[in-house]
Write a protein that holds these residues in place. Sequence first.
Motif, PDB file in Angstrom:
ATOM      1  N   UNK A 230       0.826  -1.212   0.000  1.00  0.00           N
ATOM      2  CA  UNK A 230       0.000   0.000   0.000  1.00  0.00           C
ATOM      3  C   UNK A 230       0.860   1.262   0.000  1.00  0.00           C
ATOM      4  N   UNK A 231       0.311   2.357  -0.519  1.00  0.00           N
ATOM      5  CA  UNK A 231       0.994   3.659  -0.543  1.00  0.00           C
ATOM      6  C   UNK A 231       1.549   3.976   0.848  1.00  0.00           C
ATOM      7  N   UNK A 232       2.830   4.408   0.875  1.00  0.00           N
ATOM      8  CA  UNK A 232       3.468   4.693   2.149  1.00  0.00           C
ATOM      9  C   UNK A 232       4.576   3.695   2.449  1.00  0.00           C
TER      10      UNK A 232
ATOM     11  N   UNK B 178     -11.741   2.949  12.675  1.00  0.00           N
ATOM     12  CA  UNK B 178     -11.465   4.359  12.965  1.00  0.00           C
ATOM     13  C   UNK B 178     -10.100   4.712  12.391  1.00  0.00           C
ATOM     14  N   UNK B 179     -10.100   5.470  11.304  1.00  0.00           N
ATOM     15  CA  UNK B 179      -8.851   5.850  10.646  1.00  0.00           C
ATOM     16  C   UNK B 179      -8.612   7.343  10.843  1.00  0.00           C
ATOM     17  N   UNK B 180      -7.379   7.712  11.123  1.00  0.00           N
ATOM     18  CA  UNK B 180      -7.033   9.139  11.250  1.00  0.00           C
ATOM     19  C   UNK B 180      -5.582   9.288  10.812  1.00  0.00           C
ATOM     20  N   UNK B 181      -5.371   9.798   9.628  1.00  0.00           N
ATOM     21  CA  UNK B 181      -4.021   9.928   9.065  1.00  0.00           C
ATOM     22  C   UNK B 181      -3.857  11.334   8.484  1.00  0.00           C
ATOM     23  N   UNK B 182      -2.608  11.713   8.250  1.00  0.00           N
ATOM     24  CA  UNK B 182      -2.399  12.956   7.510  1.00  0.00           C
ATOM     25  C   UNK B 182      -1.977  12.598   6.088  1.00  0.00           C
ATOM     26  N   UNK B 183      -2.184  13.516   5.170  1.00  0.00           N
ATOM     27  CA  UNK B 183      -1.777  13.309   3.777  1.00  0.00           C
ATOM     28  C   UNK B 183      -0.330  13.753   3.548  1.00  0.00           C
ATOM     29  N   UNK B 184       0.356  14.086   4.626  1.00  0.00           N
ATOM     30  CA  UNK B 184       1.774  14.413   4.519  1.00  0.00           C
ATOM     31  C   UNK B 184       2.572  13.313   5.218  1.00  0.00           C
ATOM     32  N   UNK B 185       3.912  13.330   5.061  1.00  0.00           N
ATOM     33  CA  UNK B 185       4.722  12.252   5.622  1.00  0.00           C
ATOM     34  C   UNK B 185       4.714  12.259   7.137  1.00  0.00           C
ATOM     35  N   UNK B 225      12.863  27.518   7.564  1.00  0.00           N
ATOM     36  CA  UNK B 225      12.532  26.179   8.050  1.00  0.00           C
ATOM     37  C   UNK B 225      12.480  25.155   6.919  1.00  0.00           C
ATOM     38  N   UNK B 226      12.677  23.878   7.275  1.00  0.00           N
ATOM     39  CA  UNK B 226      12.443  22.815   6.304  1.00  0.00           C
ATOM     40  C   UNK B 226      10.934  22.649   6.122  1.00  0.00           C
ATOM     41  N   UNK B 227      10.563  21.962   5.048  1.00  0.00           N
ATOM     42  CA  UNK B 227       9.141  21.725   4.754  1.00  0.00           C
ATOM     43  C   UNK B 227       8.850  20.241   4.899  1.00  0.00           C
ATOM     44  N   UNK B 228       7.636  19.913   5.351  1.00  0.00           N
ATOM     45  CA  UNK B 228       7.214  18.510   5.430  1.00  0.00           C
ATOM     46  C   UNK B 228       6.874  18.046   4.008  1.00  0.00           C
ATOM     47  N   UNK B 229       7.324  16.819   3.662  1.00  0.00           N
ATOM     48  CA  UNK B 229       7.039  16.269   2.330  1.00  0.00           C
ATOM     49  C   UNK B 229       5.653  15.621   2.315  1.00  0.00           C
ATOM     50  N   UNK B 230       5.001  15.654   1.159  1.00  0.00           N
ATOM     51  CA  UNK B 230       3.699  14.979   1.065  1.00  0.00           C
ATOM     52  C   UNK B 230       3.871  13.459   1.112  1.00  0.00           C
ATOM     53  N   UNK B 231       2.820  12.756   1.562  1.00  0.00           N
ATOM     54  CA  UNK B 231       2.811  11.293   1.616  1.00  0.00           C
ATOM     55  C   UNK B 231       3.258  10.717   0.271  1.00  0.00           C
ATOM     56  N   UNK B 232       4.184   9.755   0.328  1.00  0.00           N
ATOM     57  CA  UNK B 232       4.724   9.168  -0.903  1.00  0.00           C
ATOM     58  C   UNK B 232       6.183   9.520  -1.094  1.00  0.00           C
ATOM     59  N   UNK B 239       1.330  11.628  -5.150  1.00  0.00           N
ATOM     60  CA  UNK B 239       0.065  11.115  -4.615  1.00  0.00           C
ATOM     61  C   UNK B 239      -0.364  11.899  -3.376  1.00  0.00           C
ATOM     62  N   UNK B 240       0.574  12.072  -2.437  1.00  0.00           N
ATOM     63  CA  UNK B 240       0.249  12.853  -1.239  1.00  0.00           C
ATOM     64  C   UNK B 240      -0.054  14.310  -1.577  1.00  0.00           C
ATOM     65  N   UNK B 241       0.643  14.825  -2.587  1.00  0.00           N
ATOM     66  CA  UNK B 241       0.385  16.200  -3.072  1.00  0.00           C
ATOM     67  C   UNK B 241      -1.048  16.296  -3.595  1.00  0.00           C
ATOM     68  N   UNK B 242      -1.457  15.343  -4.408  1.00  0.00           N
ATOM     69  CA  UNK B 242      -2.824  15.335  -4.936  1.00  0.00           C
ATOM     70  C   UNK B 242      -3.863  15.200  -3.831  1.00  0.00           C
ATOM     71  N   UNK B 243      -3.592  14.332  -2.859  1.00  0.00           N
ATOM     72  CA  UNK B 243      -4.531  14.147  -1.749  1.00  0.00           C
ATOM     73  C   UNK B 243      -4.595  15.399  -0.877  1.00  0.00           C
ATOM     74  N   UNK B 244      -3.470  16.097  -0.743  1.00  0.00           N
ATOM     75  CA  UNK B 244      -3.467  17.343   0.020  1.00  0.00           C
ATOM     76  C   UNK B 244      -4.313  18.399  -0.702  1.00  0.00           C
ATOM     77  N   UNK B 245      -4.180  18.474  -2.014  1.00  0.00           N
ATOM     78  CA  UNK B 245      -5.031  19.400  -2.771  1.00  0.00           C
ATOM     79  C   UNK B 245      -6.509  19.019  -2.610  1.00  0.00           C
ATOM     80  N   UNK B 246      -6.792  17.720  -2.671  1.00  0.00           N
ATOM     81  CA  UNK B 246      -8.157  17.225  -2.441  1.00  0.00           C
ATOM     82  C   UNK B 246      -8.692  17.783  -1.119  1.00  0.00           C
ATOM     83  N   UNK B 247      -7.914  17.652  -0.051  1.00  0.00           N
ATOM     84  CA  UNK B 247      -8.391  18.110   1.257  1.00  0.00           C
ATOM     85  C   UNK B 247      -8.495  19.626   1.319  1.00  0.00           C
TER      86      UNK B 247
END
Lengths: 358, 358
Positions: A230-232, B178-185, B225-232, B239-247
Amino acid sequence: MSSAVTRFDYRQLLQWADESLQQAGASGEIARHVAFYLLEGDLLGYSTHGLIRLLNNCQWLQQGKSLGKGQPTVVSERAAVAHWDANHLPGPYVVPQAIEAATAMAKQAGTGTIVIRRSQHIAALAAYLSLATEQGMVVSLMCSTPGQRAVAPFGSKQAIFSPNPFALGVPSSGQPLLLDISFSMTAAGKVRQAKANDVALPYQALITEQGEWTDDPASFFAEPPSAIAPLGGQKLGYKGYGLTLFSEILTMALSQYGRRQGGNDGDANSVWVQVIDPSAFGPQKAFLQQVDDMLEDCRQATPIDANEPVRIPGQRALQRKAQQLKQGVAYSAATMKVLQRCEELVGVTLPTALSDGA
Amino acid sequence: MSSAVTRFDYRQLLQWADESLQQAGASGEIARHVAFYLLEGDLLGYSTHGLIRLLNNCQWLQQGKSLGKGQPTVVSERAAVAHWDANHLPGPYVVPQAIEAATAMAKQAGTGTIVIRRSQHIAALAAYLSLATEQGMVVSLMCSTPGQRAVAPFGSKQAIFSPNPFALGVPSSGQPLLLDISFSMTAAGKVRQAKANDVALPYQALITEQGEWTDDPASFFAEPPSAIAPLGGQKLGYKGYGLTLFSEILTMALSQYGRRQGGNDGDANSVWVQVIDPSAFGPQKAFLQQVDDMLEDCRQATPIDANEPVRIPGQRALQRKAQQLKQGVAYSAATMKVLQRCEELVGVTLPTALSDGA
């Protein structure tokens, strides 16, 4: 491999695909839709889900695994949702109807959601998005495959899920945002493509029976086969696992058609279509301004590599489409073999390749 | 670090948090909600979004950045959607109301969707999910933070987005998913926690000004500061970039309250709440059976490590909750310092720690 590319005129290819599908048993209306949306996948660059799937579509029609005529039936509905049974009609015929019906609901209720059971393979989700964005709507699409187990849950080496895509279309003042990704590290089609081209995957996306991570596409066809992660991946795969469950629940569980019902349905899909009317929440113009601002922030963000500015999802796909409409639609040697097999199967002659095909 | 853990009785801690919030200016009803949902975050193990945020909540109430009384106002609505302005009421007061209203819509229309602008910080999304799942509903939650830029788009080293969480609650015949995740790394709270504990992140989730990937949390507080990378990450971050835009689109663009409007709003959130009534699509019992089957497939999937069977999202969180309700709610030394600062700020004495606190 660009030297091996063969190009065709878009209109001639569309005509060929349309006639092939009719020859295989599709009504004119169904053939027109399937030809158009498969080819749209190629135009946008989703070459694993383009006309390479025409052969399958013709075979399914001939074998009765896909219906050549008919309509989806309504299982249940409320003001903002419906559940359809596609009775194995081709996805490219059913999904545009679902987007249209969901758009009509969204105009009334704010959102419209349709889940579909037993849609024959729906190919590239990205191909359908502009149906909604051109009407100013936001659309999300997901699908899963009850007959396929290729992706492992996080922490497992056993394939349980299908490699489920998620697509999002969002209108802006300029080009729309068109996103189409899978919730797994790769898609089965990409593993097949890597195997066909005899190259390694660009990263370790597979887990072998021994629990080892590998980029070798051949492992996916070994016995026992490797599973797609899975992704990740190794550290963050619980996120892709959760997102895969999200997609399986909104497609298979809501349409009440999962692996225990459709385990022998081949590539047929359970589908989620949701259309959101932004104007239900406030002025459409203000919504578009928000999207424009957001996309502009992305474009202006300092790139890691100064030669690679940040792209908007769909930007390259739309460039490819414009280019291929002008210069011809390009196919690799591997895909040409499949197109020729389709030509032999249904007996409709491929158009002449463009002379400037290299 | 378990040696440094301090435990409190749940009821006493709830009472303390409730009184502290009232002392800081919240009505009884608002204090009760904020105390309950912050503590629920701790119970479930989301320690970066639990009572550690009580100090902020009390400060915001004292400074007028959070409203101690009042109701959200309706900006617009249709049969299945509404847009609320929370006027900076606390998230834990507004979100449960939104889930309740969306559930009522879903019972009528099949789905109910509410987007909220200017909700004060909503803390752990996971804390709200059971409100819907206990009624047999599927719920998804997303939020973004107009005042925060911490996550880079794919291919960039410049922070543009907030680290946006996505949560999903799904009922089953047994415990809910119960799922709770972020779309960033990673989430900003986890970077803060790693910095406070002086440990590296478990993977390279940050990109420095020089475009280098790092696991050093201190880089996130450097200038620039450094930046957090998107998931992936490096390969699949699109993919994480697209999901972040989605949110960001479903929260900020739909609620028409983005970074150009709320850039100075601190931790206040734009929120998406969607409730789906599975019984709109078919019998509820058949839906639950689908979910049960799917989760059973996950539990039975062969693990990579035989000692680590596959977990269902939320399984460990619900175990933690049951355990902490029995043995006391556990806090690290770093969190204890924040709770003590809150005690000093509002003058309500912390309950006595449980004697078996080690």
